[in-house]
Design an enzyme around this catalytic site. Structure first.
Site, PDB file in Angstrom:
ATOM      1  N   LYS A  56     -14.125  -2.783  -0.199  1.00  0.00           N
ATOM      2  CA  LYS A  56     -13.037  -2.551   0.753  1.00  0.00           C
ATOM      3  C   LYS A  56     -13.299  -1.236   1.487  1.00  0.00           C
ATOM      4  O   LYS A  56     -13.502  -0.186   0.849  1.00  0.00           O
ATOM      5  CB  LYS A  56     -11.721  -2.481  -0.030  1.00  0.00           C
TER       6      LYS A  56
HETATM    7  O1  G3P Z   1      -3.546  -3.451  -0.819  1.00  0.00           O
HETATM    8  C1  G3P Z   1      -3.215  -3.239   0.497  1.00  0.00           C
HETATM    9  C2  G3P Z   1      -1.778  -3.506   0.843  1.00  0.00           C
HETATM   10  O2  G3P Z   1      -1.431  -4.814   0.470  1.00  0.00           O
HETATM   11  C3  G3P Z   1      -0.806  -2.448   0.391  1.00  0.00           C
HETATM   12  O3  G3P Z   1       0.510  -2.843   0.584  1.00  0.00           O
HETATM   13  O4  G3P Z   1       2.888  -2.515   0.034  1.00  0.00           O
HETATM   14  O5  G3P Z   1       1.313  -0.564  -0.124  1.00  0.00           O
HETATM   15  O6  G3P Z   1       2.005  -1.489   2.088  1.00  0.00           O
HETATM   16  P1  G3P Z   1       1.744  -1.779   0.652  1.00  0.00           P
END
Ligand code: G3P
Length: 215
Positions: free
Chosen positions: A83
């Site tokens: 990633k």
């Molecule tokens: O892993 C990346 C993403 O899904 C993170 O989500 O909830 O931290 O905005 P969030």
């Protein structure tokens, strides 16, 4: 549509996998830090739970270091996907890792233009963040719709992985748009299972069954 679980908690990942909901896993530095375990241990264990892609994020910001980190991460297991954050150095790293046959997931994507650039660099997957755009008053799902449409217009092979999912409605919208993948927190997967009428129906059937049996 593929479902990934957005988690570095192996118990959650195992539980979701047991229910048939795990085609892959995404992690990020925040989720790994929350697990309280070493990055290497947790990624290696996740890679034994599923044969699907498991995203592990680099923390370097310079292209050469990202590539070095990515090559090392890819050696942890066959199903590791590296990633990489969306930035110019990140795109150099994506191009180099792709040339070495290493799969990549470009993260922190907030505009269709960033998604086009990630596809041009050869990313295997691109992660548009829906919830974080919604949080600042933008329409995250409209952005996903544009990305899917643009990729279709030009037959880009990069898969659209809807990220930063906050609730069941995001999943419904992503599925209607035709996104390839959504990465979902376990809590949201559980929210998607339930409905008050399902619970009520189960209770009613059991009550009727027990009445008929004279219990
Ligand atoms: O892993 C990346 C993403 O899904 C993170 O989500 O909830 O931290 O905005 P969030």
């Amino acid at each position: 549509m593929k479902f990934f679980i957005d988690s570095a908690d192996v118990n959650e990942i195992r539980a979701a996998n047991e229910r048939g909901w795990v085609d892959g896993v995404t992690t990020n530095p925040t989720l790994v830090a929350k697990s309280g375990r070493s990055f290497e241990d947790v990624i290696k264990e996740i890679c034994t739970i599923t044969t699907g892609p498991v995203s592990a994020e680099v923390i370097s910001l310079k292209a050469d270091e990202m590539v070095k980190e990515g090559v090392a991460l890819a050696k942890w297991a066959d199903n590791v996907v590296v990633k990489i954050p969306m930035c110019e150095d990140g795109m150099i790293a994506v191009k180099k890792l792709t040339a070495e046959g290493i799969k990549t997931n470009v993260t922190l994507v907030f505009t269709p233009m960033q998604a086009i650039l990630a596809a041009k660099a050869g990313a295997t997957m691109v992660s548009p963040f829906v919830g974080r755009l919604d949080d600042i008053g933008n329409d995250g799902m409209a952005m996903v719709n544009d990305v899917v449409q643009i990729y279709r217009n030009y037959d880009f092979a990069t898969e659209v992985l809807v990220a930063s999912v906050r609730g069941p409605l995001h999943l419904q919208q992503a599925a209607l748009i035709g996104a390839d993948i959504a990465t979902i927190p376990y809590k949201v997967m559980q929210q998607m299972t339930g409905h008050p009428l399902t619970t009520k129906g189960i209770d009613m059937f059991l009550a009727d069954w027990n009445k008929a049996k004279g219990q």
